[in-house]
Design an enzyme around this catalytic site. Structure first.
Site, PDB file in Angstrom:
ATOM      1  N   SER A   7      51.452  35.692  30.787  1.00 49.35           N
ATOM      2  CA  SER A   7      51.196  37.194  30.911  1.00 49.35           C
ATOM      3  C   SER A   7      51.671  38.720  30.196  1.00 49.35           C
ATOM      4  O   SER A   7      52.095  38.317  28.737  1.00 49.35           O
ATOM      5  CB  SER A   7      50.570  37.212  32.187  1.00 49.35           C
ATOM      6  N   ARG A  11      43.760  46.283  42.385  1.00 49.61           N
ATOM      7  CA  ARG A  11      43.817  44.823  42.489  1.00 49.61           C
ATOM      8  C   ARG A  11      42.593  44.565  43.292  1.00 49.61           C
ATOM      9  O   ARG A  11      42.906  42.864  42.426  1.00 49.61           O
ATOM     10  CB  ARG A  11      45.063  45.116  43.785  1.00 49.61           C
ATOM     11  N   ASP A  44      41.278  30.612  30.905  1.00 49.55           N
ATOM     12  CA  ASP A  44      41.400  32.006  31.628  1.00 49.55           C
ATOM     13  C   ASP A  44      40.612  33.141  30.519  1.00 49.55           C
ATOM     14  O   ASP A  44      40.464  32.677  29.371  1.00 49.55           O
ATOM     15  CB  ASP A  44      42.859  31.910  30.963  1.00 49.55           C
ATOM     16  N   HIS A  96      43.294  32.832  34.236  1.00 50.26           N
ATOM     17  CA  HIS A  96      44.838  33.259  33.839  1.00 50.26           C
ATOM     18  C   HIS A  96      46.186  32.753  34.610  1.00 50.26           C
ATOM     19  O   HIS A  96      46.548  32.649  34.078  1.00 50.26           O
ATOM     20  CB  HIS A  96      44.377  35.084  34.041  1.00 50.26           C
ATOM     21  N   ASP A  97      46.251  33.311  36.405  1.00 53.77           N
ATOM     22  CA  ASP A  97      46.806  32.663  36.765  1.00 53.77           C
ATOM     23  C   ASP A  97      47.287  31.211  36.380  1.00 53.77           C
ATOM     24  O   ASP A  97      48.622  30.964  37.421  1.00 53.77           O
ATOM     25  CB  ASP A  97      46.729  32.504  38.565  1.00 53.77           C
TER      26      ASP A  97
END
Lengths: 361, 361
Positions: free
Chosen positions: B145, B215, B308, B341-342
């Protein structure tokens, strides 16, 4: 085009899915064109979550109708031929009974105590409206997004009172990601210092900043990534036209502007209520979609858009497959649509043609 | 595994991209393994936007390191063989100089007056750290990222001081949609009543609810739609374990919980600053990516993940194409990765193997 806007009062009680009852209710409706003698040319348009009864034409208060590109004389939904009706949904903030209405039991604004309405409740209230208008069957019930869910629910709930349904940029149920996005929007509203747990009406404030953030997020989901990229890219905002000194990029400025404008006009409790109705709709429920669609008699036109990532076209395909499994006459089309989820709002030659041909067929 | 955590003070001035200067600065670093005699086995790990220096192993305060699945003895980045260093980036809130540090000029907390740092500034500060450690070349600089952006920038800015770069789940620049999402998150923080335009430190409050909303949105973008769907679907939350009475769905409860937890730990000014650094990074700048990559001497390993949607794998392909146009030795791999994405955080046989083989080659 003849446009009539009227507030209709219904003194009958409406039993809601949540268990509560509305003893009476108002619906703000707008209609276009003329009902023919046999009452066979009526079309019901259902609005999406932040929409209202003002579909076509222009008026001072609400500007140009939200589906003016599709509905009007000689347009895809031709008001020279059809009598088109749309009502502001229950729970809305454009005239129909909702959080901003007076609760007759208390003499105060309903606020957050307005009962949680559902897609089924809307369809049931529209059925009561239909009876009042002495229409026995809609030629066509149509809508995009949350409006498409209503069109689907009409086919399921009142199979004998609808001939054709148009389900555009919609789904038989919201996805986990849809729910998650709506929850972030609701959270931003609920935590606004002016929200007062939904009781802001007598405080001379509204939770504008929460509503603004919610709408900014909404906007991202309505547009496609490609459209955002081609329209704004990574361009910087002119210093002169910045709406906020903290923004640098044009896209930030655009979202700030759109969010602000919306927050001046829309009610926060309605925002929460409408998104919850959307999240909680599940046409299949515990039975599954195949079973739920079993009694449909109407013909379905299901349309999706490749650029829609809020309700991707695959959601439309799921409805089409369940329709086929039930031998329901149905067509499923996917168009390019450059406007992401919002593509259903815009006319294109092929999209308009498909709607027109389907209605006429 | 030998873990050293230390705060290093740098008394030299750091000229920042924004035009301002930090007269001196602190970096909180953590290192693992041993530097060999020839100092040829040093690896720099760069953290993503909400990460910190604590990469591997466990400690009381920060728990298990954020890349513990990848970094450690006999893991893909093998601390038995390599000396691995990570620093909390400037502007962060885990020990390095940032908004929560004291501004020596005023004797007060920097707050929103901490200068806007950039990816280039981070790389420059890491170069100063490198000089202090008397390392002349990193064997490998790697990150996912925003960390991947730093690895790319290292290759561009210091071609003679880096042998290999790992750019995972990253892009040469943020997309319009990335910027838009970050702006919604920032908006929710800025409009929190406890934000006080960034000067909340001496008020005994923090803008927790804005940070929480931010968040929650972030989390949606880190996970894939498929993962959310398979993990939560449309399941309802047990009444007993609801974190908020207004939520019904499990996914809502999960986001509420994750958002709350984060808001207790992270600094709001850092959130704004880090997302702005991410938005503003553009490796190509006005020159274009081909030209920007021209002087790279390091070998590149670019990895993307199909699930992602924050930095889709196509962004990695763009880097790979520019690398090929410059005859840079590079490999581009796309893995399934179930975590959106993680995914870059989680070990899988093929992902770990690719990293290990690339480092050893």
């Amino acid at each position: 085009m003849k446009i009539r806007t009227e507030l209709i009062h219904f003194s009958e009680a409406l039993q809601l899915e949540c268990g509560e009852t509305l003893d009476s209710f108002d619906l703000m409706i707008e209609s276009y064109g003329e009902l023919n003698e046999s009452k066979s040319n009526a079309i019901l348009v259902c609005h999406a979550f932040s929409g209202n009864h003002h579909v076509a034409g222009e008026n001072k208060e609400l500007g140009i109708g939200w589906w003016d590109q599709i509905v009007g004389p000689k347009k895809a939904i031709d008001t020279d031929k059809y009598y088109v009706v749309c009502c502001n949904n229950l729970g809305g903030c454009a005239g129909s009974s909702g959080p901003t209405s007076i609760n007759k039991k208390t003499g105060k604004v309903f606020g957050k105590d307005f009962p949680q309405v559902s897609v089924s409740d809307w369809v049931n209230s529209q059925k009561i409206l239909m009876d009042k208008l002495e229409i026995s069957s809609w030629h066509f019930v149509v809508g995009g997004s949350l409006g498409g869910m209503q069109a689907l629910q009409w086919s399921i709930a009142y199979p004998n009172h609808i001939k054709k349904a148009g389900i555009f940029a919609a789904a038989a149920k919201s996805s986990t990601q849809n729910i998650a996005m709506n929850e972030v929007a609701r959270e931003s509203i609920r935590k606004d210092k002016n929200f007062y747990d939904g009781d802001y009406y007598d405080k001379n404030v509204t939770p504008k900043s929460g509503l603004k953030t919610a709408r900014m997020l909404g906007h991202i989901t309505y547009l496609s990534e490609e459209l955002m990229d081609s329209r704004f890219g990574r361009k910087f905002q002119d210093e002169d036209s910045k709406v906020d000194e903290d923004v640098n990029f044009e896209v930030e400025n655009y979202l700030q502007y759109k969010g602000s404008k919306f927050s001046e006009l829309f009610d926060a409790n309605t925002y929460i209520l409408m998104t919850k109705a959307m999240d909680e709709y599940d046409a299949g429920n515990s039975k599954g979609l195949d079973q739920a669609l079993r009694n449909i008699k109407s013909e379905l036109l299901i349309i999706g858009f490749y650029s829609d990532w809020l309700y991707p076209y695959q959601r439309g395909k799921e409805i089409q497959i369940a329709a086929m499994n039930n031998n329901i006459k149905s067509s499923f089309l996917v168009f390019n649509g450059e406007n992401g989820h919002d593509s259903f709002l815009f006319s294109s030659k092929e999209y308009s043609n498909a709607i027109e041909k389907f209605i006429e067929s």
